[in-house]
Structures are given as C-alpha cells and as structure tokens.
Design a protein around this motif. Structure first.
Motif, PDB file in Angstrom:
ATOM      1  N   GLY A   1       0.774  -1.226   0.000  1.00  0.00           N
ATOM      2  CA  GLY A   1       0.000   0.000   0.000  1.00  0.00           C
ATOM      3  C   GLY A   1       0.805   1.275   0.000  1.00  0.00           C
ATOM      4  N   ALA A   2       2.145   1.178  -0.061  1.00  0.00           N
ATOM      5  CA  ALA A   2       2.976   2.383  -0.061  1.00  0.00           C
ATOM      6  C   ALA A   2       2.736   3.201  -1.326  1.00  0.00           C
ATOM      7  N   ILE A   3       2.880   4.503  -1.204  1.00  0.00           N
ATOM      8  CA  ILE A   3       2.758   5.439  -2.311  1.00  0.00           C
ATOM      9  C   ILE A   3       4.133   6.017  -2.588  1.00  0.00           C
ATOM     10  N   THR A   4       4.442   6.278  -3.857  1.00  0.00           N
ATOM     11  CA  THR A   4       5.681   6.964  -4.216  1.00  0.00           C
ATOM     12  C   THR A   4       5.339   8.209  -5.016  1.00  0.00           C
ATOM     13  N   LEU A   5       5.755   9.369  -4.495  1.00  0.00           N
ATOM     14  CA  LEU A   5       5.515  10.641  -5.158  1.00  0.00           C
ATOM     15  C   LEU A   5       6.758  11.077  -5.918  1.00  0.00           C
ATOM     16  N   ALA A   6       6.552  11.576  -7.136  1.00  0.00           N
ATOM     17  CA  ALA A   6       7.630  12.196  -7.889  1.00  0.00           C
ATOM     18  C   ALA A   6       7.888  13.592  -7.335  1.00  0.00           C
ATOM     19  N   PRO A   7       9.046  14.180  -7.640  1.00  0.00           N
ATOM     20  CA  PRO A   7       9.320  15.541  -7.167  1.00  0.00           C
ATOM     21  C   PRO A   7       8.202  16.510  -7.552  1.00  0.00           C
ATOM     22  N   GLY A   8       7.755  17.287  -6.577  1.00  0.00           N
ATOM     23  CA  GLY A   8       6.698  18.258  -6.825  1.00  0.00           C
ATOM     24  C   GLY A   8       5.290  17.714  -6.714  1.00  0.00           C
ATOM     25  N   GLU A   9       5.124  16.406  -6.599  1.00  0.00           N
ATOM     26  CA  GLU A   9       3.793  15.826  -6.490  1.00  0.00           C
ATOM     27  C   GLU A   9       3.298  15.849  -5.051  1.00  0.00           C
ATOM     28  N   SER A  10       1.973  15.731  -4.908  1.00  0.00           N
ATOM     29  CA  SER A  10       1.369  15.634  -3.588  1.00  0.00           C
ATOM     30  C   SER A  10       0.214  14.648  -3.639  1.00  0.00           C
ATOM     31  N   ALA A  11      -0.209  14.199  -2.451  1.00  0.00           N
ATOM     32  CA  ALA A  11      -1.337  13.266  -2.326  1.00  0.00           C
ATOM     33  C   ALA A  11      -2.191  13.712  -1.149  1.00  0.00           C
TER      34      ALA A  11
END
Length: 299
Positions: A280-290
């Motif tokens: 269930g982990a999330i990975t954000l790219a630079p500048g992204e948000s969740a």
C-alpha cells in the motif's frame, strides 16, 4: 473559541460548530477531544498507563518495520512503529473558529531515518455535526519519495449511553472483506475468513487477543459504529477518501475501539526495510502531492 492556545503556552486549539466540539494539539497534530455540544466525550482520553494515543497521525510508515529499521534506496535508519509524525511538534499555521491547520516539514531529526524532503499538512475542520480530517503529503525534494499515511482515532467503547449494550460496525458497501493478522507486528500474507456478515460486525474484545484486525482491501469508503439497542447513545458515521486499508484495534481490556483508515500497512513478514516495498505504499515524484481524508458525523 477562535484559536484557543494560539498565543499562549497551551499547545491545544479548540474548534467548534453547533453540533461538535474538537480540540487538537500541536504535538502530532493529534485530536485530543471530540465532544457533542451537551458535553458527551466520544474520544479515548489517552491514559498513559493504558495507551497514550488518542488520534495519532501515522507517517511516513503505518505499522512496524523489520527490526524497526526503514530505508529508501538503501539509505535510512531506525524508525519506531507508525513513524515519527505522531511524536513531533507541528507548526500551527492557521486557527479559525471551525478549522485548525498544522504543518510538519523535514528537519535534522527526520533526515537520518527518512532521507527525503517533505511537507505534511493536517487540517481539522468542523461543520454541523461533522468533523473532517485532511492530510496532504508533498514531495518537496528532487528524488522519488515513498511513504505511507494513516489515521488512528480511538473512540470510546462502549459509547456514552450504551454501557452494557452490544455494539455494531456496519460497512456501507455490505462487504465481507478478508481478514489479515500481524505476526510480531509484521503483516502476514495469510488471509482469514471475514468476521463481517453481510457487512456487519459485532465487535467483541476476544477478537483483539491476537492484536489488530486488518482488512487490506474491500472494506469500502464508509462505515457506521453504533449501539443499535441503546436509543440514547450517539452513532458515528465515517467516510474515507484515498484510504483503502482499514484496521480495527483495541488494547486488551481498554474501553476504546480504534477505527483506522490507512493508505499503506506494516511491512510484510520476511520483508526488508525498503518503504517502497511495504504493501500500500505510495511513491511521489518531485513536486507531487497526495491527499487523504476521513470524516465522522455524530448522529
């Protein structure tokens, strides 16, 4: 009261509407109290002799890590169960009569175990008889950023006015999601038969003798917690957004029930320390948000 504690030594802010009164601490951006206007408390009071939590924010992991160590691309260090956010003081960036906003950003205390720049913003807002808690996680760095995010509110069980009465959890989707368990704090891949029947569960303390009940998928986006035979007891109606995992937990013998929506879970039994490998982990790219949100309406 507008921003109680905003300018004084008291690190707690009170927000209220005509149907609900909430206090939130700067420490962990953690809710401390959830009351009806007539003064009935619904949140566990955090007795440190039993369990000091009340409604902790879980970040950047949910649950335990193998040997209490995490890593991102091989770099990292020691991290206690449920991450560091719950143990840190947030900046209170806005306090209004019905809303308080807190922020936590990376600092020297976070870099050793979690070598990524981030911003975590948590908003508690009330309207009518509804509390909404929103968390936004942003990657403020230049590398990919894996994380998990969860909520861990503990509600009185029995509910006020329902002492001695059976309680009920009813999933909005009527599902019977498979049950997962923990082994030494780590997620076991075995799936057990659902304790829900037609979307309904009558919680019993014996269900928690083996620690939390975890539902990795299928619990849906909302549920109700109530005592159907107690006419004077409040009912709690929950909604979840971007929180696909659900856990229920009671510390044995304690008078509370945690209803925990998550995005991400404990590391799998036998897994390594990489946060990106956690279920269930999330990975954000630079500048992204969740964005993640749960709400509860008092009925």
């Amino acid at each position: 009261m507008d921003g109680q504690g905003m300018h004084g030594p008291d690190p707690v802010t009170r927000i209220e509407s005509d149907g609900i009164v909430v206090t939130v601490s700067d420490h962990g951006a953690e809710m401390q109290s959830l009351m009806t206007p007539d003064g009935r408390e619904l949140l566990w009071h955090g007795d440190p002799q039993v369990w000091s939590g009340r409604s902790p924010i879980l970040f950047p992991i949910v649950g335990r890590a193998p040997d209490d160590r995490v890593a991102i691309d091989g770099q990292g260090g020691e991290m206690a169960q449920h991450g560091f956010a719950r143990r840190m003081t947030f900046d209170r960036i806005k306090a209004e009569p019905t809303r308080v906003v807190h922020s936590l950003t990376d600092n020297m205390a976070t870099h050793d175990a979690y070598p990524r720049p981030f911003a975590l913003t948590v908003t508690h807002a009330v309207s009518g008889a509804t509390l909404a808690v929103t968390a936004v996680v942003a990657n403020t760095g230049r590398a990919m950023m894996p994380f998990c995010l969860g909520f861990h509110p503990a509600f009185l069980w029995p509910l006020p006015g329902a002492e001695g009465q059976a309680h009920r959890i009813t999933l909005d989707n009527g599902a019977e999601p498979a049950l997962a368990r923990l082994t030494n704090g780590l997620l076991d891949d075995t799936r057990h038969p659902s304790p829900f029947t037609g979307g309904e569960l009558r919680p019993d303390p014996a269900m928690f003798d083996a620690d939390a009940m975890i539902f990795p998928e299928g619990a849906g986006q909302g549920l109700r917690f109530d005592a159907p035979d107690a006419s004077d007891a409040p009912s709690l109606r929950f909604t979840f957004e971007n929180l696909p995992n659900l856990a229920l937990w009671q510390k044995p013998g304690a008078p509370f029930l945690c209803i925990e929506p998550w995005h991400g879970m404990a590391a799998r039994k036998g897994a390594g320390p990489e946060i990106a490998d956690r279920p269930g982990a999330i990975t954000l790219a630079p500048g992204e948000s969740a964005r993640f949100r749960w709400s509860v309406t008092i009925g």
